[in-house]
Every structure is written in C-alpha cells, then in structure tokens.
Write a protein that holds these residues in place. Structure first.
Motif, mmCIF file in Angstrom:
data_model
loop_
_atom_site.group_PDB
_atom_site.id
_atom_site.type_symbol
_atom_site.label_atom_id
_atom_site.label_comp_id
_atom_site.label_asym_id
_atom_site.label_seq_id
_atom_site.Cartn_x
_atom_site.Cartn_y
_atom_site.Cartn_z
ATOM 1 N N LYS A 182 0.853 -1.191 0.000
ATOM 2 C CA LYS A 182 0.000 0.000 0.000
ATOM 3 C C LYS A 182 0.885 1.236 0.000
ATOM 4 O O LYS A 182 1.783 1.378 0.840
ATOM 5 C CB LYS A 182 -0.901 -0.005 1.234
ATOM 6 N N TYR A 183 0.626 2.127 -0.943
ATOM 7 C CA TYR A 183 1.383 3.373 -1.030
ATOM 8 C C TYR A 183 0.429 4.527 -0.753
ATOM 9 O O TYR A 183 -0.676 4.592 -1.317
ATOM 10 C CB TYR A 183 2.012 3.529 -2.411
ATOM 11 N N ARG A 184 0.870 5.407 0.093
ATOM 12 C CA ARG A 184 0.075 6.603 0.401
ATOM 13 C C ARG A 184 0.940 7.826 0.133
ATOM 14 O O ARG A 184 2.028 7.983 0.709
ATOM 15 C CB ARG A 184 -0.405 6.600 1.855
ATOM 16 N N ILE A 185 0.432 8.675 -0.730
ATOM 17 C CA ILE A 185 1.111 9.930 -1.038
ATOM 18 C C ILE A 185 0.291 11.059 -0.443
ATOM 19 O O ILE A 185 -0.908 11.190 -0.723
ATOM 20 C CB ILE A 185 1.242 10.134 -2.555
ATOM 21 N N THR A 186 0.921 11.868 0.384
ATOM 22 C CA THR A 186 0.230 13.032 0.942
ATOM 23 C C THR A 186 0.997 14.288 0.541
ATOM 24 O O THR A 186 2.226 14.348 0.670
ATOM 25 C CB THR A 186 0.107 12.959 2.475
ATOM 26 N N ARG A 221 -7.746 0.729 -9.689
ATOM 27 C CA ARG A 221 -7.806 2.180 -9.579
ATOM 28 C C ARG A 221 -7.064 2.631 -8.333
ATOM 29 O O ARG A 221 -6.980 1.901 -7.333
ATOM 30 C CB ARG A 221 -9.263 2.667 -9.484
ATOM 31 N N ASP A 222 -6.531 3.834 -8.390
ATOM 32 C CA ASP A 222 -6.028 4.500 -7.202
ATOM 33 C C ASP A 222 -7.132 5.398 -6.660
ATOM 34 O O ASP A 222 -8.087 5.723 -7.368
ATOM 35 C CB ASP A 222 -4.785 5.335 -7.523
ATOM 36 N N GLU A 223 -6.985 5.809 -5.426
ATOM 37 C CA GLU A 223 -8.000 6.644 -4.782
ATOM 38 C C GLU A 223 -7.420 8.018 -4.487
ATOM 39 O O GLU A 223 -6.380 8.141 -3.835
ATOM 40 C CB GLU A 223 -8.459 5.977 -3.483
ATOM 41 N N LEU A 224 -8.101 9.039 -4.965
ATOM 42 C CA LEU A 224 -7.617 10.410 -4.824
ATOM 43 C C LEU A 224 -8.623 11.249 -4.047
ATOM 44 O O LEU A 224 -9.806 11.299 -4.396
ATOM 45 C CB LEU A 224 -7.391 11.036 -6.197
ATOM 46 N N ARG A 260 -4.671 19.724 1.560
ATOM 47 C CA ARG A 260 -4.055 18.400 1.561
ATOM 48 C C ARG A 260 -4.564 17.555 0.383
ATOM 49 O O ARG A 260 -5.758 17.529 0.098
ATOM 50 C CB ARG A 260 -4.363 17.691 2.876
ATOM 51 N N ILE A 261 -3.643 16.895 -0.276
ATOM 52 C CA ILE A 261 -3.965 15.931 -1.325
ATOM 53 C C ILE A 261 -3.505 14.558 -0.844
ATOM 54 O O ILE A 261 -2.402 14.425 -0.310
ATOM 55 C CB ILE A 261 -3.253 16.286 -2.646
ATOM 56 N N GLU A 262 -4.349 13.555 -1.022
ATOM 57 C CA GLU A 262 -3.972 12.200 -0.617
ATOM 58 C C GLU A 262 -4.275 11.218 -1.744
ATOM 59 O O GLU A 262 -5.365 11.214 -2.300
ATOM 60 C CB GLU A 262 -4.711 11.780 0.647
ATOM 61 N N ILE A 263 -3.284 10.394 -2.061
ATOM 62 C CA ILE A 263 -3.419 9.360 -3.084
ATOM 63 C C ILE A 263 -3.111 8.014 -2.425
ATOM 64 O O ILE A 263 -2.060 7.850 -1.811
ATOM 65 C CB ILE A 263 -2.448 9.586 -4.261
ATOM 66 N N ILE A 296 0.544 12.016 -9.133
ATOM 67 C CA ILE A 296 0.842 13.288 -8.462
ATOM 68 C C ILE A 296 0.565 14.452 -9.407
ATOM 69 O O ILE A 296 -0.056 15.461 -9.038
ATOM 70 C CB ILE A 296 2.301 13.317 -7.971
ATOM 71 N N THR A 297 1.015 14.315 -10.646
ATOM 72 C CA THR A 297 0.800 15.375 -11.640
ATOM 73 C C THR A 297 -0.682 15.628 -11.863
ATOM 74 O O THR A 297 -1.137 16.774 -11.884
ATOM 75 C CB THR A 297 1.473 14.998 -12.974
ATOM 76 N N LYS A 298 -1.445 14.561 -12.039
ATOM 77 C CA LYS A 298 -2.892 14.704 -12.237
ATOM 78 C C LYS A 298 -3.529 15.444 -11.060
ATOM 79 O O LYS A 298 -4.363 16.332 -11.242
ATOM 80 C CB LYS A 298 -3.544 13.328 -12.369
#
Length: 359
Positions: free
Chosen positions: A11-15, A41-44, A50-53, A78-80
C-alpha cells in the motif's frame, strides 16, 4: 476502490500538504486509473490544504525514484492531482511537504520532501485566477489513461505554468504549447495544419460551444486588432512570393468578418501587384467591398488564435528576432502583441477543455 487481489500487498500513500489552513473538500475518494492498469484504480482525495493518493501495488516501488522518474505511475498520479488542485482552487498555493509511504502488514517506510527540497509547480505570484472558467467535471478527463486524456493533461501542465513566467514571451510560448497539445488530442492528428483546420471548422460549425473566446472577440474593434498585431509583417511572412498569391486570395475570401476585411483592405497595397499579375485583384476587392457590416466572430477567433498566433509562435521559436533579454525597454511592441494573444489563447484553450467530451 476496486477490490485488490492478494498479490497487491504493498500500500502506497502519497500526501501533499499545502500552505493553507483552509480544508474545503474539492474531490472525495475519486477512483482514477493508472498507467498499465486494467480494472484497478487508485484513490484520490483533494482538500484545499491536503492531497492524498492511495495506491495498491504488487511490486515494490523505489520511493526516492518516484520524484526522479517522471514516467512512473505514481508520479503521473501526483501530476494529475496537482493539475486538478490548481484548476479547482485557482490559487497559487505553495506545496509545504510531500510524503510517500509504503506500508505492508509487517512494516512501513517513507520518503519526505520538505518545502526547501521542492521545486514549486506554480510561482506564488502566478495569476491562477485565469483558470476560473474551467468546468471541473470536464477536467476529470485528465484522470483517465488514454491518448486524448494524456494530450489534455500535458496541455494543462503548460497552461498552468504559462500563468507565470520571466517574460511575456515565455508566457505566450507555454500557452501555445498548451494549445498545441490540446488541439492534437482533440483532432486526433499530428500535423499542425490538419489540427488547425479541425479547430477552425469546429469554431465555425459549432459556435455555441465556444462562449469564452467568441465572447471576447465580439468586443474587439478593428483598431484593437491593428494596435496589437503586426499585420503587414504577417502578410509578408505568410504570403511572401507571387507563387503564394492564390493562398493569400483564399485566405481573404474565406474570412467574412467585417473587421478582418477592413484590415485586409487597408493593407492590400502590400500585395496589390501580385494580385493583379495573377488576375485575382478584382475578386478580392469585390469580396472586401461586400457585406461590410457582417459580424463573424468564429472567423475572427480562428484567424487570430490559430492563423496569426501560429505566425507569432514561429517568429518566436525560430529565433527570427533578437532574444527578448536583449530588449532594453520593457513592454515593447512584440511583448505587447504576445501578451494580447495570450489573453485570447487562454480562453480558447479553456473552451476546448470544457467541451473535451465532444472529441
């Protein structure tokens, strides 16, 4: 999020934390595909601060490498997310921190970029409010993974960057690159001529879909256009030899708007000899002298945003003038022209984004 097979154990979480205390919800758990994905799918989630992916992967991703490989699936997400964020907030909010975490049942690891390590996507002085007319539902196209979506995504990155640059020339250059990427995606073509013809025809055949640019050009007078263009240089450049006289005649005849006709009439002497020698002069003059009050905003928009702007772009990109940094007086005629063209292009680009479902 789509149910995940047991093999997807990572699991990868980008904040992405933004420099604002506002926490307005802009997008809630949007399911977005990623490169080479099928049903996954990823979840955005996007908030103003705050942005979380959230991403599930079977493989182990080099976390540091995400920031170095712009072709990586996680970097694309991240770009999207940032493109959507700036179009939705319309504020040049700076990125405060980015954290990428990999989590399994047994352990977790992370990489953090603090503000001092981040090259900001937008300058704090960028005029992001210029994006105010973008329809956010239409903008969701950038989350998809197909040819058209990629073209619009790439174009939007240039459009956002065009809202602040060191020079008017740089701002125009990025707007043209944005337009270039988007018109190729819309026309599903690669040659500029084919794309230009496609956009021109769509402007003429479907004016109701272009309210932003047509509303703007409806306000223009012939004097406005002459003051902000180098029309005689445009004619000399595009129709430089007698062998191009038929092309010049065709250009004149396919434009019916009274403002274009008046400008052409006032500058016709620069090609009068060629027209007479080829036997086109009377046909051209008759066209210019008929229906002198005809308003055709589609013709005017296409001429300025496509035909003329392409001329200006070529002059800029082909190094046919001295580099702008060697111009010692600010706001010279060339910079004024490019700034004016930029104000038109940004509207046509937003119209195309809003109607992307048609292409």
């Amino acid at each position: 999020m789509t149910s995940v097979k047991s093999t997807r154990k990572n699991k990868y979480r980008i904040t992405i934390n933004m420099e604002t205390s506002l926490s307005n919800l802009l997008l809630d758990k949007e399911q977005i595909p990623y490169p080479q994905s099928q049903s996954y799918r990823d979840e955005l989630t996007v908030k103003e601060n705050r942005i979380e992916i959230i991403s599930m992967r079977s493989g182990i991703v080099d976390l540091k490498g995400v920031f170095l490989n712009h072709q990586s699936a996680l970097y694309r997400q991240i770009t999207k997310s940032l493109v959507y964020y700036y179009c939705a907030t319309r504020k040049p909010t700076q990125i405060k921190k980015i954290k990428i975490e990999r989590m399994t049942k047994k352990f977790s690891t992370e990489v953090v970029l603090n503000k001092k390590d981040i090259t900001q996507v937008v300058n704090s002085e960028a005029e992001i409010g210029a994006l105010q007319n973008i329809n956010l539902n239409a903008l969701k196209l950038v989350f998809l993974e197909n040819r058209k979506a990629h073209g619009f995504l790439f174009g939007l990155t240039y459009l956002i960057k065009s809202l602040h640059a060191d020079s008017k020339l740089g701002m125009f250059e990025n707007k043209w690159k944005a337009f270039n990427a988007i018109y190729k995606a819309a026309a599903n073509a690669t040659k500029d001529f084919d794309c230009h013809l496609f956009i021109r025809n769509d402007l003429i055949d479907n004016p109701n879909f272009y309210p932003l640019i047509l509303g703007k050009v409806s306000e223009l007078t012939g004097q406005d256009i002459r003051a902000n263009t180098r029309w005689i240089k445009f004619i000399h450049n595009n129709y430089s030899t007698i062998n191009q006289t038929r092309a010049f005649k065709d250009f004149v005849l396919r434009n019916e708007d009274y403002r274009i006709k008046k400008i052409v009439y006032d500058t016709l002497t620069v090609r009068e000899t060629f027209l007479k020698e080829k036997g086109f002069y009377d046909e051209v003059v008759n066209h210019l002298n008929t229906d002198e009050a005809t308003v055709n905003n589609s013709h005017l928009a296409a001429t300025l945003c496509i035909k003329y702007a392409y001329f200006a772009r070529n002059k800029l990109m082909h190094a046919e003038n001295i580099e702008s940094g060697f111009r010692l007086v600010p706001l010279n005629k060339e910079e004024n022209e490019l700034s004016w063209l930029s104000s038109l292009l940004v509207l046509l680009i937003q119209d195309l984004i809003n109607i992307n479902h048609r292409f």
